[in-house]
Enzyme design. Structure first.
Site, PDB file in Angstrom:
ATOM      1  N   GLN A  78      68.248   2.330  42.763  1.00  0.00           N
ATOM      2  CA  GLN A  78      68.131   2.992  41.459  1.00  0.00           C
ATOM      3  C   GLN A  78      67.243   4.227  41.589  1.00  0.00           C
ATOM      4  O   GLN A  78      66.083   4.204  41.184  1.00  0.00           O
ATOM      5  CB  GLN A  78      67.537   1.990  40.462  1.00  0.00           C
ATOM      6  N   PHE A  79      67.796   5.316  42.129  1.00  0.00           N
ATOM      7  CA  PHE A  79      66.981   6.521  42.319  1.00  0.00           C
ATOM      8  C   PHE A  79      66.461   7.077  41.008  1.00  0.00           C
ATOM      9  O   PHE A  79      65.439   7.768  40.969  1.00  0.00           O
ATOM     10  CB  PHE A  79      67.751   7.589  43.101  1.00  0.00           C
ATOM     11  N   THR A  80      67.112   6.759  39.891  1.00  0.00           N
ATOM     12  CA  THR A  80      66.684   7.316  38.608  1.00  0.00           C
ATOM     13  C   THR A  80      65.322   6.801  38.165  1.00  0.00           C
ATOM     14  O   THR A  80      64.737   7.348  37.228  1.00  0.00           O
ATOM     15  CB  THR A  80      67.730   7.061  37.510  1.00  0.00           C
TER      16      THR A  80
END
Length: 156
Positions: A78-80
């Site tokens: 989940q890079f966000t």
């Protein structure tokens, strides 16, 4: 490294209609890898997740870990989680690690959890996924392991 951890009765990650990761009782971990993260942070995050007292004991207190209850992990990249909105309404992801560095660190967290004897299912790195989370409680925590170069006393 950042993680949003939700205690679940069930979790499923799908790419399109195809399930790529399915778990029963355990935790869904949305995992973000920061630009300064290294294998040391991946190891520390996995150890924290394995030993985190996230499940109720007989008195209803959060005193039992994944290891204690035989829980499973659905690990979803989940890079966000490194989205920065301090300069407006469109998030900047400049502090997120690039995919070629983040993917191996996500895999390392999964490997380290497996080394503890925990069953781990994963989402697909870089894919658009639908994640079904059957939150139990609900119980949700945000964890962060700060790279040692930026750490101050008390942050690990």
């Amino acid at each position: 490294m950042r993680a949003v951890v939700q205690r679940v009765m069930r979790g499923v990650a799908r790419v399109g209609e195809t399930p790529v990761g399915v778990i029963g009782r355990g935790v869904v971990v949305l995992l973000g890898v920061g630009d300064g993260d290294s294998p040391a942070e991946a190891d520390a995050m996995a150890d924290k997740l394995a030993h985190l007292r996230f499940f109720d004991d007989s008195a209803g207190k959060l005193n039992r870990s994944l290891l204690d209850v035989g829980g499973e992990v659905l690990l979803v990249p989940q890079f966000t989680l490194y989205g920065d909105t301090s300069r407006g309404r469109r998030p900047s992801f400049a502090r997120a690690a690039p995919p070629e560095r983040a993917a191996p660190l996500c895999a390392r967290v999964a490997e380290r959890l497996r080394a503890h004897g925990i069953r781990v299912a994963t989402g697909r790195f870089g894919a658009s996924m639908l994640v079904e989370i059957y939150n139990d409680g609900p119980v949700t925590l945000v964890l962060e392991v700060v790279p040692r170069a930026r750490a101050t006393p008390g942050t690990h």
